[in-house]
Scaffold this active site. Structure first.
Site, PDB file in Angstrom:
ATOM      1  N   ASP A  69       0.867  -1.189   0.000  1.00  0.00           N
ATOM      2  CA  ASP A  69       0.000   0.000   0.000  1.00  0.00           C
ATOM      3  C   ASP A  69       0.894   1.226   0.000  1.00  0.00           C
ATOM      4  O   ASP A  69       2.002   1.193   0.537  1.00  0.00           O
ATOM      5  CB  ASP A  69      -0.893  -0.007   1.253  1.00  0.00           C
TER       6      ASP A  69
ATOM      7  N   THR B  89     -13.609  -4.369  -7.989  1.00  0.00           N
ATOM      8  CA  THR B  89     -14.806  -4.402  -8.830  1.00  0.00           C
ATOM      9  C   THR B  89     -14.603  -3.414  -9.987  1.00  0.00           C
ATOM     10  O   THR B  89     -14.513  -2.208  -9.754  1.00  0.00           O
ATOM     11  CB  THR B  89     -16.033  -4.015  -7.981  1.00  0.00           C
TER      12      THR B  89
ATOM     13  N   LYS C  16     -19.764  -9.789 -11.343  1.00  0.00           N
ATOM     14  CA  LYS C  16     -19.695  -9.072 -10.063  1.00  0.00           C
ATOM     15  C   LYS C  16     -20.774  -7.983  -9.980  1.00  0.00           C
ATOM     16  O   LYS C  16     -21.524  -7.901  -9.008  1.00  0.00           O
ATOM     17  CB  LYS C  16     -18.298  -8.463  -9.899  1.00  0.00           C
TER      18      LYS C  16
ATOM     19  N   CYS D 158     -20.636  -0.879  -1.433  1.00  0.00           N
ATOM     20  CA  CYS D 158     -20.716  -1.655  -2.674  1.00  0.00           C
ATOM     21  C   CYS D 158     -22.036  -1.509  -3.433  1.00  0.00           C
ATOM     22  O   CYS D 158     -22.039  -1.100  -4.592  1.00  0.00           O
ATOM     23  CB  CYS D 158     -20.442  -3.113  -2.373  1.00  0.00           C
TER      24      CYS D 158
HETATM   25  C1  UGA Z   1     -21.876  -6.771  -0.575  1.00  0.00           C
HETATM   26  C2  UGA Z   1     -22.110  -8.186  -1.140  1.00  0.00           C
HETATM   27  O1  UGA Z   1     -23.026  -8.892  -0.307  1.00  0.00           O
HETATM   28  C3  UGA Z   1     -20.799  -8.968  -1.238  1.00  0.00           C
HETATM   29  O2  UGA Z   1     -21.029 -10.225  -1.846  1.00  0.00           O
HETATM   30  C4  UGA Z   1     -19.817  -8.168  -2.104  1.00  0.00           C
HETATM   31  O3  UGA Z   1     -18.559  -8.816  -2.197  1.00  0.00           O
HETATM   32  C5  UGA Z   1     -19.615  -6.801  -1.482  1.00  0.00           C
HETATM   33  O4  UGA Z   1     -20.889  -6.115  -1.388  1.00  0.00           O
HETATM   34  C6  UGA Z   1     -18.665  -6.040  -2.375  1.00  0.00           C
HETATM   35  O5  UGA Z   1     -19.020  -5.760  -3.527  1.00  0.00           O
HETATM   36  O6  UGA Z   1     -17.509  -5.819  -1.988  1.00  0.00           O
HETATM   37  P1  UGA Z   1     -21.495  -5.722   1.873  1.00  0.00           P
HETATM   38  O7  UGA Z   1     -21.582  -4.389   1.197  1.00  0.00           O
HETATM   39  O8  UGA Z   1     -20.404  -5.972   2.852  1.00  0.00           O
HETATM   40  O9  UGA Z   1     -21.392  -6.902   0.772  1.00  0.00           O
HETATM   41  O10 UGA Z   1     -22.852  -5.901   2.658  1.00  0.00           O
HETATM   42  P2  UGA Z   1     -24.139  -6.859   2.613  1.00  0.00           P
HETATM   43  O11 UGA Z   1     -24.081  -7.822   3.719  1.00  0.00           O
HETATM   44  O12 UGA Z   1     -24.366  -7.374   1.264  1.00  0.00           O
HETATM   45  O13 UGA Z   1     -25.278  -5.781   2.950  1.00  0.00           O
HETATM   46  C7  UGA Z   1     -25.540  -4.669   2.095  1.00  0.00           C
HETATM   47  C8  UGA Z   1     -26.770  -3.928   2.563  1.00  0.00           C
HETATM   48  O14 UGA Z   1     -27.941  -4.708   2.382  1.00  0.00           O
HETATM   49  C9  UGA Z   1     -26.746  -3.546   4.046  1.00  0.00           C
HETATM   50  O15 UGA Z   1     -27.266  -2.243   4.189  1.00  0.00           O
HETATM   51  C10 UGA Z   1     -27.659  -4.578   4.695  1.00  0.00           C
HETATM   52  O16 UGA Z   1     -28.244  -4.133   5.887  1.00  0.00           O
HETATM   53  C11 UGA Z   1     -28.685  -4.775   3.600  1.00  0.00           C
HETATM   54  N1  UGA Z   1     -29.408  -6.076   3.643  1.00  0.00           N
HETATM   55  C12 UGA Z   1     -28.745  -7.238   3.407  1.00  0.00           C
HETATM   56  C13 UGA Z   1     -30.776  -6.081   3.896  1.00  0.00           C
HETATM   57  O17 UGA Z   1     -31.398  -5.015   4.125  1.00  0.00           O
HETATM   58  N2  UGA Z   1     -31.427  -7.267   3.890  1.00  0.00           N
HETATM   59  C14 UGA Z   1     -30.804  -8.443   3.652  1.00  0.00           C
HETATM   60  O18 UGA Z   1     -31.477  -9.490   3.648  1.00  0.00           O
HETATM   61  C15 UGA Z   1     -29.428  -8.419   3.405  1.00  0.00           C
END
Ligand code: UGA
Length: 432
Positions: A30, A122, A207, A263
């Site tokens: 980094d 990404t 992705k 993301c």
């Molecule tokens: C997301 C994807 O799930 C990962 O697979 C991906 O690698 C990542 O983006 C990325 O592109 O780097 P992340 O942003 O860490 O992961 O979070 P998530 O767990 O997916 O949640 C995203 C949002 O959706 C949060 O605000 C969460 O509260 C919401 N969510 C998730 C819901 O409201 N309901 C659900 O059932 C699931």
């Protein structure tokens, strides 16, 4: 294998540490010297459960190194993973690829023997082609192969997601690189992860399409939850009933506040921008973005209704302010819309988050951080459960509050409405 991870954000750091744990020699690079100094001491700049232990373990066994020397790290490695950020460009919604192309230039100056160059960041479809062009300019013919290997880690679950992924996607037009990467991932595929080899462009699009689809699934269930509220149906029954159909699946069907994070908001915008360049209208994803944007206002309106439109001087508590549980990440969290808006209307807001106070709220009037659940809800009129940390799942509200008329708005449907109403509290949740 000797691996070099360029960029020590979520993707680079987690993947690098996990690759080291699988027995590879990994160097994480980094340009931020402070970050590298911290990491060399085994200190982690981000909140990610389990990561610190793995960093310390692999530093000790010398499989993991941290450095700011990009040139040497590239020269010493067989596979180079590009893991730098691709944020939304200022002024439009496309992905800012300047860091990617900078790294590509650095690699082209430093190449000494055949390297596999893998984009884990990404990146929009055709970015691999552009990286290939940059490298080809420098007389590097046959010294490299560009592969796309998108990452599907979730913040807060990143290590588990790395070790037990559903699938590993490798986008490559070159047989030798595909074979080497297949071997690299063998410890994971032998435990059940699917290995999917495809074209580089397809891997890049997989992705964006995956994140956009998950964002769509969440937005869909959020809108159905709105309908459930008007029809006396419990949204949890709908999620279960739908999820039992294997074609639909039960995951990512939990209603909640507007989705956030680094993301989904960024990638849904970027895929539309890519599609525009090819004159394709992604109308479904456009609607998802619009609906998600409206959701914070819709939930704010529910707060006004719950408080009979009398917000001034009302004491409101937020339990959890990050975009979801198990992370300290505030990016695109719906609390960033809700808290300032309620403060503007005269509410007095206290919040507690297991990851501490947030700089985003420092300058907002009447918003204070309390360092315990108890202190934050002691005199509250309304408690909003904004994220579903385990810490919030069995709160003894009766012992914690002095107020008799105490309202709970559970935006993650953690509690049973029947049980909590029996305890004498006014309780509201989503879609039930
Ligand atoms: C997301 C994807 O799930 C990962 O697979 C991906 O690698 C990542 O983006 C990325 O592109 O780097 P992340 O942003 O860490 O992961 O979070 P998530 O767990 O997916 O949640 C995203 C949002 O959706 C949060 O605000 C969460 O509260 C919401 N969510 C998730 C819901 O409201 N309901 C659900 O059932 C699931």
């Amino acid at each position: 294998m000797k691996l070099c991870m360029i960029g020590t954000g979520y993707v680079g750091l987690v993947s690098g540490v996990c690759f080291a744990d699988l027995g590879n020699e990994v160097i994480c690079v980094d340009k931020d010297i402070n970050k590298i100094n911290l990491l060399q001491e085994g200190k982690i700049p981000i909140y990610e459960p389990g990561l610190s232990e793995l960093v310390i373990k692999n530093l000790k066994n010398k499989r993991l190194k941290f450095s700011t020397d990009l040139k040497k790290s590239i020269r010493d490695s067989d596979i180079i993973f590009i893991c730098v950020g691709t944020p939304t460009k200022k002024g439009n919604s496309s992905a800012d690829l300047s860091q990617i192309f900078n790294v590509a230039k650095q690699i082209s100056y430093s190449i000494n023997k055949f390297k596999i160059i893998v984009t884990k960041s990404t990146v929009p479809v055709t970015t691999g082609d552009k990286i290939e062009k940059i490298l080809s300019k420098k007389n590097n013919k046959k010294k490299f192969s560009i592969v796309s290997n998108p990452e599907f880690l979730r913040e807060g679950e990143a290590i588990r997601d790395f070790i037990y992924p559903d699938r590993i996607v490798i986008g490559s037009n070159d047989k030798k690189s595909s074979r080497i990467l297949k071997n690299l991932y063998n410890p994971l595929t032998s435990k059940g992860a699917q290995y999917f080899k495809t074209s580089r462009r397809a891997a890049e699009l997989i992705k964006y399409a995956s994140n956009s689809f998950l964002a769509t699934k969440i937005t869909f269930i959020n809108e159905i939850a709105n309908l459930c509220e008007k029809t006396g149906i419990n949204i949890e029954d709908i999620s279960i009933g739908m999820g039992l159909d294997k074609r639909i699946g039960s995951r990512f069907l939990r209603t909640g506040p507007a989705y956030g994070g680094s993301c989904f908001p960024k990638d849904t915008k970027a895929i539309i921008s890519t599609a525009n360049k090819f004159k394709i209208n992604l109308s479904v994803i456009k609607s998802v973005i619009k609906s998600n944007k409206n959701r914070s206002n819709l939930l704010l309106n529910r707060v006004y209704e719950i408080l009979n439109k009398k917000i001034k001087n009302k004491k409101i508590t937020f339990l959890g302010v990050t975009f979801k549980a198990n992370t300290d990440d505030m990016r695109d969290s719906s609390s960033l819309i809700m808290i300032p808006s309620l403060s503007k209307k005269g509410a007095i807001i206290k919040y507690f988050d297991p990851t501490g106070s947030k700089k985003e709220f420092k300058k907002i009037k009447n918003v204070t951080y309390e360092n315990s659940i108890k202190k934050s809800i002691l005199k509250s009129d309304l408690v909003i459960i904004h994220t579903d940390w385990n810490d919030f799942k069995s709160i003894n509200f009766k012992n914690l509050t002095k107020k008799k008329k105490f309202i709970i708005f559970d935006m993650r449907n953690i509690y049973s409405p029947i049980k909590i109403k029996k305890m004498g509290f006014k309780y509201f949740s989503l879609g039930r």
